[in-house]
Design a protein around this motif. Structure first.
Motif, PDB file in Angstrom:
ATOM      1  N   ALA A 238      46.376  62.774 -39.757  1.00 61.42           N
ATOM      2  CA  ALA A 238      46.226  64.226 -40.407  1.00 61.42           C
ATOM      3  C   ALA A 238      44.621  64.787 -40.509  1.00 61.42           C
ATOM      4  CB  ALA A 238      46.737  64.216 -41.844  1.00 61.42           C
ATOM      5  N   VAL A 239      43.617  63.710 -40.292  1.00 59.92           N
ATOM      6  CA  VAL A 239      42.381  63.867 -40.484  1.00 59.92           C
ATOM      7  C   VAL A 239      41.628  63.286 -39.167  1.00 59.92           C
ATOM      8  CG1 VAL A 239      42.291  63.832 -43.007  1.00 59.92           C
ATOM      9  CG2 VAL A 239      41.964  61.765 -41.736  1.00 59.92           C
ATOM     10  N   SER A 240      40.433  63.916 -39.016  1.00 58.67           N
ATOM     11  CA  SER A 240      39.785  63.651 -37.746  1.00 58.67           C
ATOM     12  C   SER A 240      39.152  62.201 -37.498  1.00 58.67           C
ATOM     13  CB  SER A 240      38.684  64.710 -37.287  1.00 58.67           C
ATOM     14  OG  SER A 240      37.900  64.772 -38.430  1.00 58.67           O
ATOM     15  N   ASN A 241      38.857  61.909 -38.738  1.00 60.84           N
ATOM     16  CA  ASN A 241      38.411  60.454 -39.106  1.00 60.84           C
ATOM     17  C   ASN A 241      39.179  59.776 -40.270  1.00 60.84           C
ATOM     18  OD1 ASN A 241      36.231  60.184 -37.055  1.00 60.84           O
ATOM     19  ND2 ASN A 241      35.292  61.832 -38.027  1.00 60.84           N
ATOM     20  N   VAL A 242      39.521  58.573 -39.814  1.00 59.53           N
ATOM     21  CA  VAL A 242      40.147  57.827 -40.868  1.00 59.53           C
ATOM     22  C   VAL A 242      39.433  56.970 -41.730  1.00 59.53           C
ATOM     23  CG1 VAL A 242      42.085  56.148 -41.296  1.00 59.53           C
ATOM     24  CG2 VAL A 242      42.438  57.806 -39.396  1.00 59.53           C
ATOM     25  N   LYS A 243      39.583  57.122 -42.965  1.00 57.06           N
ATOM     26  CA  LYS A 243      38.895  55.862 -44.027  1.00 57.06           C
ATOM     27  C   LYS A 243      39.591  54.584 -44.133  1.00 57.06           C
ATOM     28  CE  LYS A 243      37.084  55.502 -48.570  1.00 57.06           C
ATOM     29  NZ  LYS A 243      36.976  56.522 -49.929  1.00 57.06           N
ATOM     30  N   LEU A 244      38.994  53.737 -43.738  1.00 59.74           N
ATOM     31  CA  LEU A 244      39.288  52.332 -43.520  1.00 59.74           C
ATOM     32  C   LEU A 244      38.558  51.454 -44.565  1.00 59.74           C
ATOM     33  CD1 LEU A 244      39.680  51.841 -39.499  1.00 59.74           C
ATOM     34  CD2 LEU A 244      41.458  52.630 -41.283  1.00 59.74           C
ATOM     35  N   ALA A 335      33.001  47.909 -33.229  1.00 63.06           N
ATOM     36  CA  ALA A 335      32.985  48.795 -34.691  1.00 63.06           C
ATOM     37  C   ALA A 335      33.534  48.019 -35.761  1.00 63.06           C
ATOM     38  CB  ALA A 335      33.649  50.013 -34.384  1.00 63.06           C
ATOM     39  N   LEU A 336      34.494  47.145 -35.396  1.00 62.81           N
ATOM     40  CA  LEU A 336      35.194  46.149 -36.656  1.00 62.81           C
ATOM     41  C   LEU A 336      34.191  45.028 -36.703  1.00 62.81           C
ATOM     42  CD1 LEU A 336      37.211  45.457 -38.542  1.00 62.81           C
ATOM     43  CD2 LEU A 336      38.695  44.278 -36.488  1.00 62.81           C
ATOM     44  N   LEU A 337      33.933  44.328 -35.624  1.00 66.60           N
ATOM     45  CA  LEU A 337      33.334  43.025 -36.081  1.00 66.60           C
ATOM     46  C   LEU A 337      31.967  42.925 -36.420  1.00 66.60           C
ATOM     47  CD1 LEU A 337      34.025  41.276 -32.588  1.00 66.60           C
ATOM     48  CD2 LEU A 337      35.073  40.665 -34.629  1.00 66.60           C
ATOM     49  N   VAL A 350      33.757  49.648 -46.227  1.00 69.89           N
ATOM     50  CA  VAL A 350      34.466  51.114 -46.030  1.00 69.89           C
ATOM     51  C   VAL A 350      33.825  51.541 -44.774  1.00 69.89           C
ATOM     52  CG1 VAL A 350      35.129  52.966 -47.025  1.00 69.89           C
ATOM     53  CG2 VAL A 350      35.165  51.091 -48.497  1.00 69.89           C
ATOM     54  N   ILE A 351      34.543  51.940 -43.809  1.00 70.98           N
ATOM     55  CA  ILE A 351      34.073  52.503 -42.879  1.00 70.98           C
ATOM     56  C   ILE A 351      34.866  53.836 -42.462  1.00 70.98           C
ATOM     57  CG2 ILE A 351      33.146  50.253 -41.704  1.00 70.98           C
ATOM     58  CD1 ILE A 351      35.564  50.510 -39.739  1.00 70.98           C
ATOM     59  N   SER A 356      41.617  56.978 -32.836  1.00 69.52           N
ATOM     60  CA  SER A 356      41.984  56.243 -31.544  1.00 69.52           C
ATOM     61  C   SER A 356      41.499  54.673 -32.062  1.00 69.52           C
ATOM     62  CB  SER A 356      40.972  56.713 -30.433  1.00 69.52           C
ATOM     63  OG  SER A 356      39.660  56.659 -30.850  1.00 69.52           O
ATOM     64  N   PHE A 357      41.010  54.466 -33.146  1.00 74.57           N
ATOM     65  CA  PHE A 357      40.320  53.086 -33.523  1.00 74.57           C
ATOM     66  C   PHE A 357      41.201  51.845 -33.274  1.00 74.57           C
ATOM     67  CE2 PHE A 357      40.350  49.723 -36.917  1.00 74.57           C
ATOM     68  CZ  PHE A 357      38.782  49.206 -36.612  1.00 74.57           C
ATOM     69  N   LEU A 358      42.660  52.071 -33.713  1.00 74.64           N
ATOM     70  CA  LEU A 358      43.676  51.130 -33.413  1.00 74.64           C
ATOM     71  C   LEU A 358      43.868  50.939 -31.863  1.00 74.64           C
ATOM     72  CD1 LEU A 358      45.633  48.904 -34.390  1.00 74.64           C
ATOM     73  CD2 LEU A 358      47.059  50.544 -34.957  1.00 74.64           C
ATOM     74  N   LYS A 359      44.018  52.004 -31.196  1.00 76.27           N
ATOM     75  CA  LYS A 359      44.285  52.165 -29.758  1.00 76.27           C
ATOM     76  C   LYS A 359      43.088  51.505 -28.938  1.00 76.27           C
ATOM     77  CE  LYS A 359      44.968  55.048 -25.756  1.00 76.27           C
ATOM     78  NZ  LYS A 359      45.098  56.583 -25.340  1.00 76.27           N
ATOM     79  N   ASN A 360      41.833  51.476 -29.574  1.00 77.92           N
ATOM     80  CA  ASN A 360      40.819  50.844 -28.907  1.00 77.92           C
ATOM     81  C   ASN A 360      40.782  49.242 -29.323  1.00 77.92           C
ATOM     82  OD1 ASN A 360      39.839  53.423 -28.212  1.00 77.92           O
ATOM     83  ND2 ASN A 360      38.346  53.370 -30.079  1.00 77.92           N
ATOM     84  N   LEU A 361      41.355  48.647 -30.297  1.00 77.71           N
ATOM     85  CA  LEU A 361      41.414  47.409 -30.600  1.00 77.71           C
ATOM     86  C   LEU A 361      42.354  46.669 -29.695  1.00 77.71           C
ATOM     87  CD1 LEU A 361      41.369  47.114 -34.473  1.00 77.71           C
ATOM     88  CD2 LEU A 361      39.521  46.771 -32.959  1.00 77.71           C
ATOM     89  N   ILE A 362      43.448  47.191 -29.173  1.00 78.78           N
ATOM     90  CA  ILE A 362      44.426  46.834 -28.167  1.00 78.78           C
ATOM     91  C   ILE A 362      44.021  47.259 -26.733  1.00 78.78           C
ATOM     92  CG2 ILE A 362      46.060  46.420 -29.971  1.00 78.78           C
ATOM     93  CD1 ILE A 362      47.557  49.028 -28.633  1.00 78.78           C
ATOM     94  N   SER A 363      43.046  47.401 -26.410  1.00 79.69           N
ATOM     95  CA  SER A 363      42.152  47.888 -25.230  1.00 79.69           C
ATOM     96  C   SER A 363      41.240  47.043 -24.694  1.00 79.69           C
ATOM     97  CB  SER A 363      42.017  49.506 -25.196  1.00 79.69           C
ATOM     98  OG  SER A 363      42.890  50.339 -25.669  1.00 79.69           O
ATOM     99  N   ASP A 364      40.825  46.921 -23.477  1.00 80.93           N
ATOM    100  CA  ASP A 364      39.641  46.259 -22.908  1.00 80.93           C
ATOM    101  C   ASP A 364      39.251  47.128 -21.824  1.00 80.93           C
ATOM    102  OD1 ASP A 364      37.641  44.538 -22.143  1.00 80.93           O
ATOM    103  OD2 ASP A 364      38.954  42.767 -22.198  1.00 80.93           O
ATOM    104  N   SER A 365      38.311  47.791 -21.948  1.00 77.83           N
ATOM    105  CA  SER A 365      37.816  48.770 -20.887  1.00 77.83           C
ATOM    106  C   SER A 365      37.090  48.203 -19.632  1.00 77.83           C
ATOM    107  CB  SER A 365      37.013  49.903 -21.395  1.00 77.83           C
ATOM    108  OG  SER A 365      35.953  49.087 -22.121  1.00 77.83           O
TER     109      SER A 365
END
Length: 443
Positions: A238-244, A335-337, A350-351, A356-365
């Motif tokens: 619902a927001v452009s950036n998610v607070k984690l 970004a996580l590590l 807090v970041i 797309s954060f989760l989508k990125n975690l399960i990717s490997d470009s």
């Protein structure tokens, strides 16, 4: 009449004979632990207090109090562990540096020695003490703390002798804290709590028939699922950036998004599936770490995504595997590590992350074709439970067999986190459970 007397022995409440070579024991209703880091007396008191707050121990941590011979002998057996007690190492070493702080001092009134529980330390025949010859030295106004010695008898003191020392000396220390019947659950990597094989004694559901994790068959051996929930198609917010909020819980790394902001889209479902938290399970070496397995094969890490409980009481959970590679880093994890090394026990970071954060975690470009769509295209579903207490059997698991890859240096970061007692927070997984449920391929 023949009378049978049964003796019940409950572990880990150890008898004195079990103290030898231990870095910690549970003596009566208290856990006693050696800390082999050198510090001052006041710092040791602070460290013991903080240690006593871990795992909701009732804020009972303190430097150890020794009022009986049995406890004294137990501690002597603990400190005689090879590496601690070596006559060639300690012979001739000053009593000021060769010992462990215990919980007594006369800082408030010289010569009036008091335990950390505010009771008096015995100086003569009345009550227990283990003072060395000519100890304490009443003529000194600077030696206001007690050290339990690791030293050689040729130095005129026996192992375990109490001597008064200056409180600013940097030596080892011994803490204790109360153990309550309501011990918190832990994994097999931490012996201070209720371990997986005993979870059911406190959490009845953990002994249920449909428990997780399990070893799943390779997808080619399975039939297609016929339920309404299809493959994961992505994530939205619902927001452009998610607070984690990233937390070192002392059991695992947990990532919690701002409430009701991040959803998972499943094929065939218009329902909003809000992500409640993400959890990481990490192994200490290659080939272990994941909770689930595929044909009994485990991986180094398992990333789990949990959703809020649905109206029907079900919790949808996703699982992804990660394995080691010897080549370059998977930069989708940067970004996580970069936020993990500073995560001390109980601390938070807090970041703000894109949807797309989760989508990125399960990717490997860096690997051709190894994008999130490829990972999500193959999933195995079964009905099981939470893999941690209370082990509620209301979880719909979707496990994705295709592993994501991390470099060895990235895995070292995940393995570097610490839990209580400065132990590695690795091997934080529940052992595989009996497979009593059917699984299917998600389409």
């Amino acid at each position: 009449m023949l009378t049978t007397i049964c003796v019940l022995v409950i572990l880990p409440y150890l008898a004195r004979a079990d103290c030898h070579g231990k870095s910690y024991v549970v003596y009566k209703n208290k856990e006693v632990r050696l800390f082999n880091e050198k510090t001052t007396y006041n710092q040791a008191k602070v460290k013991c207090k903080k240690w006593g707050q871990l795992w909701k121990s009732g804020n009972t941590g303190r430097l150890v109090v020794v009022k009986e011979n049995e406890k004294q002998k137990c501690i002597e057996e603990m400190v005689s562990t090879p590496g601690n007690y070596d006559p060639t190492k300690w012979r001739g070493v000053s009593k000021a540096t060769a010992g462990y702080y215990i919980g007594a001092d006369d800082l408030e009134s010289n010569g009036n020695w008091m335990w950390s529980d505010n009771t008096a330390v015995s100086l003569g025949q009345n009550g227990y003490n283990n003072w060395g010859k000519h100890e304490p030295t009443f003529d000194s106004h600077t030696e206001n703390c007690i050290s339990l010695l690791i030293t050689d008898a040729s130095d005129h003191y026996d192992l375990g002798t109490w001597v008064d020392v200056e409180c600013h000396n940097r030596i080892y220390y011994i803490c204790e804290r109360e153990i309550f019947n309501s011990r918190l659950w832990t994994y097999n990597n931490n012996e201070h709590g209720l371990q997986p094989h005993d979870w059911h004694s406190k959490y009845r559901s953990c002994g249920g028939r449909f428990q997780s994790p399990i070893s799943l068959k390779f997808p080619s051996m399975l039939k297609k699922c016929n339920d309404f929930l299809g493959q994961v198609q992505g994530w939205s917010s619902a927001v452009s950036n998610v607070k984690l909020t990233i937390t070192n819980t002392g059991r695992f790394v947990q990532i919690v998004p701002q409430q009701n902001t991040w959803t998972t889209k499943f094929r065939g479902s218009s329902q909003l599936h809000y992500i409640s938290r993400i959890v990481l399970h990490v192994g200490s070496s290659n080939g272990i770490g994941s909770e689930h397995a595929i044909d009994a094969t485990k991986y180094e890490v398992e990333l789990q995504v949990f959703h809020k409980k649905a109206a029907n009481g079900r919790i949808h959970a996703l699982a992804f595997f990660l394995k080691a590679r010897t080549t370059s880093d998977n930069h989708e994890w940067d970004a996580l590590l970069q936020n993990l090394p500073s995560l001390k026990l109980g601390s938070k970071s807090v970041i703000t992350a894109p949807t797309s954060f989760l989508k990125n975690l399960i990717s490997d470009s860096s690997v051709r074709g190894f994008l999130a769509e490829y990972i999500l295209d193959l999933g195995v579903r079964y009905y099981g439970s939470l893999t941690f207490p209370p082990c509620s059997q209301n979880v719909i698991w979707t496990v994705h067999p295709r592993p994501i890859q991390l470099s060895l240096s990235q895995l070292r970061i995940l393995r570097s986190l610490r839990m209580e007692g400065d132990l590695e927070m690795t091997d934080n997984f529940r052992p595989l459970q009996p497979t009593n449920q059917e699984s299917c391929i998600v389409v």
